[in-house]
Every structure is written in structure tokens, then in C-alpha cells.
Design an enzyme around this catalytic site. Structure first.
Site, PDB file in Angstrom:
ATOM      1  N   GLY A 111       0.822  -1.501  -0.275  1.00 18.07           N
ATOM      2  CA  GLY A 111       0.236  -0.178  -0.119  1.00 18.07           C
ATOM      3  C   GLY A 111       0.892   1.086  -0.249  1.00 18.07           C
ATOM      4  O   GLY A 111       1.479   1.833   0.614  1.00 18.07           O
ATOM      5  N   GLN A 166       7.272  -3.871   0.129  1.00 15.03           N
ATOM      6  CA  GLN A 166       7.019  -4.484   2.027  1.00 15.03           C
ATOM      7  C   GLN A 166       8.824  -3.887   1.937  1.00 15.03           C
ATOM      8  O   GLN A 166       9.675  -3.151   1.445  1.00 15.03           O
ATOM      9  CB  GLN A 166       7.441  -5.716   1.785  1.00 15.03           C
ATOM     10  CG  GLN A 166       5.705  -6.247   1.626  1.00 15.03           C
ATOM     11  CD  GLN A 166       4.925  -6.372   0.022  1.00 15.03           C
ATOM     12  OE1 GLN A 166       6.453  -6.687  -1.298  1.00 15.03           O
ATOM     13  NE2 GLN A 166       4.352  -6.513  -0.131  1.00 15.03           N
TER      14      GLN A 166
HETATM   15  P1  GDP Z   1       5.347   2.938   1.444  1.00 10.42           P
HETATM   16  O1  GDP Z   1       4.600   0.952   1.607  1.00 10.42           O
HETATM   17  O2  GDP Z   1       6.384   2.612   2.301  1.00 10.42           O
HETATM   18  O3  GDP Z   1       4.874   3.939   0.611  1.00 10.42           O
HETATM   19  O4  GDP Z   1       4.831   3.806   3.008  1.00 10.42           O
HETATM   20  P2  GDP Z   1       2.773   3.506   3.354  1.00 10.42           P
HETATM   21  O5  GDP Z   1       1.974   4.774   1.417  1.00 10.42           O
HETATM   22  O6  GDP Z   1       3.090   2.255   3.149  1.00 10.42           O
HETATM   23  O7  GDP Z   1       3.257   4.295   4.701  1.00 10.42           O
HETATM   24  C1  GDP Z   1       3.432   6.171   4.516  1.00 10.42           C
HETATM   25  C2  GDP Z   1       2.836   7.553   5.270  1.00 10.42           C
HETATM   26  O8  GDP Z   1       3.484   8.067   5.674  1.00 10.42           O
HETATM   27  C3  GDP Z   1       1.786   7.699   4.010  1.00 10.42           C
HETATM   28  O9  GDP Z   1       0.660   7.944   4.371  1.00 10.42           O
HETATM   29  C4  GDP Z   1       2.618   8.833   3.617  1.00 10.42           C
HETATM   30  O10 GDP Z   1       1.586   9.780   2.717  1.00 10.42           O
HETATM   31  C5  GDP Z   1       3.024   8.803   4.669  1.00 10.42           C
HETATM   32  N1  GDP Z   1       4.491   9.758   5.076  1.00 10.42           N
HETATM   33  C6  GDP Z   1       5.472   9.717   4.151  1.00 10.42           C
HETATM   34  N2  GDP Z   1       6.544  10.204   3.872  1.00 10.42           N
HETATM   35  C7  GDP Z   1       6.444  10.674   5.066  1.00 10.42           C
HETATM   36  C8  GDP Z   1       6.973  11.884   5.778  1.00 10.42           C
HETATM   37  O11 GDP Z   1       8.293  12.119   5.789  1.00 10.42           O
HETATM   38  N3  GDP Z   1       6.182  12.839   7.233  1.00 10.42           N
HETATM   39  C9  GDP Z   1       4.685  12.726   7.131  1.00 10.42           C
HETATM   40  N4  GDP Z   1       4.506  12.577   8.106  1.00 10.42           N
HETATM   41  N5  GDP Z   1       4.352  11.270   6.478  1.00 10.42           N
HETATM   42  C10 GDP Z   1       5.260  10.836   5.485  1.00 10.42           C
HETATM   43  P1  IMO Z   2       4.122  -2.356   1.707  1.00  9.73           P
HETATM   44  O1  IMO Z   2       5.026  -2.155   0.706  1.00  9.73           O
HETATM   45  C1  IMO Z   2       3.656  -3.109   5.874  1.00  9.73           C
HETATM   46  C2  IMO Z   2       3.277  -8.050   6.700  1.00  9.73           C
HETATM   47  C3  IMO Z   2       1.864  -8.102   6.801  1.00  9.73           C
HETATM   48  C4  IMO Z   2       2.176  -9.593   7.628  1.00  9.73           C
HETATM   49  C5  IMO Z   2       3.492  -9.817   6.037  1.00  9.73           C
HETATM   50  C6  IMO Z   2       2.315 -11.497   5.912  1.00  9.73           C
HETATM   51  O2  IMO Z   2       3.207  -0.750   1.467  1.00  9.73           O
HETATM   52  O3  IMO Z   2       5.073  -1.349   2.592  1.00  9.73           O
HETATM   53  P2  IMO Z   2       1.674 -10.651   3.175  1.00  9.73           P
HETATM   54  O4  IMO Z   2       0.120 -10.846   3.108  1.00  9.73           O
HETATM   55  O5  IMO Z   2       2.831  -9.837   2.613  1.00  9.73           O
HETATM   56  O6  IMO Z   2       1.812 -12.820   3.455  1.00  9.73           O
HETATM   57  O7  IMO Z   2       2.190 -10.833   4.614  1.00  9.73           O
HETATM   58  O8  IMO Z   2       3.877  -8.995   5.554  1.00  9.73           O
HETATM   59  N1  IMO Z   2       2.548  -7.147   4.930  1.00  9.73           N
HETATM   60  C7  IMO Z   2       3.214  -5.243   5.028  1.00  9.73           C
HETATM   61  N2  IMO Z   2       3.452  -4.711   6.136  1.00  9.73           N
HETATM   62  N3  IMO Z   2       3.699  -3.007   4.563  1.00  9.73           N
HETATM   63  C8  IMO Z   2       3.338  -3.246   3.539  1.00  9.73           C
HETATM   64  O9  IMO Z   2       3.777  -3.339   2.445  1.00  9.73           O
HETATM   65  C9  IMO Z   2       3.082  -4.875   3.630  1.00  9.73           C
HETATM   66  N4  IMO Z   2       3.283  -5.882   2.957  1.00  9.73           N
HETATM   67  C10 IMO Z   2       2.855  -7.068   3.520  1.00  9.73           C
HETATM   68  O10 IMO Z   2       1.200  -7.150   7.395  1.00  9.73           O
HETATM   69  O11 IMO Z   2       2.749  -8.932   8.637  1.00  9.73           O
HETATM   70 MG    MG Z   3       2.800   0.810   2.835  1.00 13.07          MG
END
Ligand code: GDP
Ligand code: IMO
Ligand code: MG
Length: 428
Positions: free
Chosen positions: A40, A223
């Protein structure tokens, strides 16, 4: 040649999506090489918020091509849904392609993932229930269905029939659940193949030619290393290799072609799903960080577990990945939290002090982190755009990380918006 790899260094959700989006503006290719729609990735483009699961986070800004390479497991229904969402916002998607070699997540994979997690005494990994593990299992068992198979009715029929024989028996006899109907699945996936046929292409040749030409290619990890099938906290991991090493097998490019290895870490730690988390804060401060950092899963909506930065784990992650450029995100979330703690060592259950990550997941539950305390700062840093605008103690925090890991932090992210970055060195 200019290749860039962006990978997560903790337990996922480090902000890889935001960083990839920023870097993709100058990329000719953005390539996903592992994982699936368990990811995500949140990207803010002005007022619009996009949450991408399967599409490369470069889809919004990349002027070239976005590729879902062979190492990804593809849920084609999620793919079409995401494409429709992007198009509904008036953006183009004709530059998105999927490798013919990528494996397809089938309905029985999702059910297997769900039944195992929900079964009493089952796996209880806390997966996203997207069918990721079961799909990779079939790939390795050599019974998987690949994207190219969706274009060949006879092959598709035979493969679905063979798979259903075993899966249905498992559903009926072991899980005591309803079985799946061949015709329904076959017709649905044949139709999906027809809808996607222009996007299903060979990708490895084109990528290697682009590398030779000197195009800018960005490989985007989903991940993170602590969820890596080999080097994470097994079995509480995902089923792929989200490391820089995973790029080669996952996209068909040689190790010698990888240049800029960018590791993304949050200024603290979060984890969603089960498994050990040595620096976890199960208290009011942990809740405060969750609220300020909006730490709720982008795929499942689950609250993320929160805790202090863990440099022992981070060192393990940078070593396995060979990171040469660090990104620290969400530094803004730590404003006003004083003092700050950073784990630099662990105390084992037999009172040994160690500074390396262990392969024993069970022992890790009993390891106690040893912290260094840093003062912290109160200023809002979300408007800082140069390193010198940061409060002295915020700089000390960054420099502490650099010194421990021996790697430079080239970008500090201070907010979710595209512009909220402090770039200390232009990589592109
Ligand atoms: P990803 O899976 O590594 O792409 O990260 P996610 O999108 O799942 O989660 C990161 C969250 O932090 C998202 O809601 C971003 O919009 C937010 N985010 C990213 N960089 C920053 C930052 O520097 N500061 C804050 N406050 N939020 C951030
Ligand atoms: P992004 O790319 C955070 C976690 C799940 C679970 C484990 C195994 O957004 O960083 P799966 O469905 O892959 O078999 O689940 O891995 N997990 C993540 N946690 N960010 C993710 O992706 C994840 N993708 C899987 O929560 O613990
Ligand atoms: Mg994510």
C-alpha cells in the site's frame, strides 16, 4: 547507464511510495520487481491522494514506461481496479505493462491465505489475505499460472483444472469450505486475458536494452528487508525478496547493472501484522506516534504497531541490501517528543550484549533493546527545505544514524507532500 533501486529497510510503510513518486519524474522506466497488491503506497499529488497497491508508484509522474516485472505476483482484478481509479482522475495509464512471466493470483490463493490465517491454530502471521504466499508457493512448485497463460485458452484450462483438483480437495476435506467452480474461474480469467492482452509483454529484453542505452531506470521495492523471506523475522514475513538482490531475479537484470541503492527508513519504527518488534512502544507514547504519524495500514486499515528507531535491525537491512544512499522519512512526526531514544544494541536473554540482528525469531521476543538517548526538538519542521533549516537536535538525530550505519542520508522527508523534502545531494 543510471539505475536506481528504492527499497524499504524496516517492516514496510517507510514512505517508499512517496519517494518513488518524487524520483519517477526523472525516470524513463519505473519497475516493480516483487510482491503484489499486499503493498500500500500512498502518494499525494497536490490535493489528490492516491493509494497504489500493484501499480508502480511512478505511474503518476513517469513520462516513460511503468513495468510490473516477472517477480511480481499479479491479481489482475486489482490491477484493473487500480487502472480504472487512476483513469477516473483523468490520468493516463497506457504506459503500464505487465511481464508475460509474472504469476497470477487466482481466487483459490486468496481463499487459502484467508482460511489459513483464520483457522484456529493456523498460520496467524497477520497477512494481508491477498493470496501472496499461496501464489508464490505455486510458482516455486511449478504449478503456477503466468500472465502469458491467460492468452492461451487450452493451457489456461488445463492449469486451472489441475490446480482446482488439489485446491478443492483441500477446501472440502481440510477446511470444510465450499469448492470452486471450474467454468466460472476459467471464463472470468480468459476474459481478463483478453482485456489485458495489449499490456502483457516481455519486459526483460527491453529493460536490458534500456540499461545499455543509459536510460534512467528506477526499481521500486514493496515491503521491506525485515519482511524478507530469507532475512526478515521468519515466519512473520512476506513471501518475496524485497531486497536490492531481489531486483535481479525479479526483473531479469544483472547485479552489475545496479548502481544507486537507496534505502528508505522511517525516523522511528512501525510494523503491521504479527512477529517480534524489539523496540515496540505499547504505551501512550506509542499511541501518540500512531496518531501524529497517521500510522494505519494503507491496504488493510489495521493500526500499525509503533516504536523507537532500531539501528541494530537497520544495520542488518543496510548490510544485506548494500545501501549506498539513505532516505529518512517522517522526521516531522518526532517534533515535540523529548527525549528521543534509538536502539543501538540488544541484551540477550542470557545477558549478552550484541549489536547484530539474530536469525532466531523466537529468541528475539526476549531481547531487550539498549537505547541511546537524544534530546529531541520542539519546532515544527514541515516547512524546512534545506538541511540547515533543521533544529540542531534534528540534525544530531540524522547524524547519529549516519555515523552508526556509515552511510549518508541523502534525503530527509518532512511531510507527505511531494515538495516536503530536504535533498542533501542530487542523485539524478
Ligand atoms: P510505503 O508503503 O513505504 O509506500 O509507505 P505508506 O504509504 O504505506 O506509508 C507511509 C505514510 O506516511 C503515507 O501515508 C505517506 O503519505 C506518509 N508519509 C511519507 N513521508 C512522510 C513524511 O516525511 N512525513 C509525514 N508526516 N508523512 C509521510
Ligand atoms: P508496503 O509495500 C507493511 C506484512 C503483513 C504481514 C506480512 C505477510 O506498503 O510497505 P503478506 O500478505 O505479504 O503475506 O503478509 O507482511 N506486509 C506489509 N506490512 N507494508 C507492506 O507493504 C506489507 N506487505 C505485507 O502485514 O505481517
Ligand atoms: Mg505501505
Amino acid at each position: 547507464m543510471a539505475t536506481y533501486v528504492v527499497v524499504g529497510l524496516q517492516y514496510g510503510d517507510e514512505g517508499k511510495g512517496k519517494i518513488t513518486d518524487v524520483l519517477s519524474a526523472k525516470s524513463d522506466y519505473v519497475v516493480r520487481f516483487q510482491g503484489g497488491d499486499n503493498a500500500g503506497h500512498t502518494v499525494y499529488a497536490g490535493e489528490e491522494k492516491f493509494v497504489l497497491h500493484l501499480l508502480p508508484s511512478g505511474v503518476l509522474q513517469c513520462k516513460g514506461k511503468c513495468i510490473i516485472a516477472n517477480g511480481v505476483v499479479v491479481n489482475p482484478k486489482s490491477f484493473m481496479k487500480e487502472i480504472a481509479q487512476i483513469e477516473a482522475k483523468g490520468m493516463r495509464t497506457d504506459h503500464v505493462f505487465i511481464s508475460r512471466r509474472a504469476h497470477v493470483i487466482m481466487p483459490y490463493h486468496i481463499l487459502l491465505d484467508t482460511y489459513r490465517e483464520e483457522e484456529e491454530g493456523g498460520t496467524q502471521i497477520g497477512t494481508t489475505k491477498k493470496g501472496i504466499g499461496p501464489c508464490y508457493e505455486d510458482k516455486i512448485a511449478r504449478v503456477g499460472i503466468r500472465m502469458v497463460d491467460l492468452l492461451n485458452p487450452d493451457v489456461l484450462a488445463e492449469k486451472i483444472r489441475k490446480n482446482l483438483k488439489i485446491k478443492n480437495s483441500l477446501f472440502e476435506k481440510y477446511f470444510e469450505k465450499p469448492t470452486l467452480d471450474f467454468d466460472e474461474i476459467y471464463n472470468e480469467f480468459l476474459e481478463i486475458g483478453q482485456q489485458l492482452k495489449d499490456r502483457i509483454v516481455d519486459t526483460e529484453l527491453e529493460l536490458n536494452q534500456a540499461i545499455q542505452k543509459g536510460d534512467n531506470i528506477l526499481f521500486e521495492g514493496a515491503q521491506a528487508l525485515m519482511l524478507d523471506i530469507d532475512f526478515g523475522t521468519y515466519p512473520y514475513v512476506t513471501s518475496s525478496s524485497p531486497s536490492t538482490g531481489g531486483v535481479c531475479a525479479g526483473a531479469g537484470v544483472p547485479p552489475t547493472s545496479l548502481q544507486n541503492l537507496i534505502g528508505v527508513a522511517k525516523a522511528y519504527t512501525t510494523r503491521v501484522g504479527n512477529g517480534p518488534f524489539p523496540t515496540e512502544l505499547n504505551d501512550d507514547l506509542g499511541e501518540k506516534i500512531r496518531q501524529i504519524g497517521h500510522e494505519f495500514g494503507a491496504t488493510t486499515g489495521r493500526p500499525r504497531r509503533t516504536g523507537w528507531l532500531d539501528l541494530v535491525a537497520l544495520k542488518h537491512a543496510t548490510m544485506i541490501n548494500g545501501i549506498n544512499n539513505l532516505v529518512i522519512t517522517k522526521l516531522d512526526v518526532l517534533s515535540g517528543i523529548m527525549p528521543l531514544k534509538i536502539a543501538t544494541k540488544y541484551r540477550t536473554e542470557d545477558n549478552k550484549i550484541i549489536d547484530y540482528f539474530t536469525s532466531s525469531t523466537t529468541k528475539l521476543y526476549n531481547y531487550e533493546p539498549i537505547y541511546e538517548e537524544l534530546e529531541g526538538w520542539t519546532e515544527d519542521i514541515t516547512d524546512a527545505r534545506t538541511y540547515d533549516e533543521l533544529p540542531a537536535n534534528a540534525k544530531k538525530y540524522i547524524e547519529f544514524i549516519e555515523e552508526y550505519l556509515g552511510i549518508n542520508v541523502y534525503l530527509v522527508s518532512v511531510g507527505p507532500e511531494r515538495s516536503q523534502n530536504i535533498i542533501r545531494k542530487e542523485l539524478f
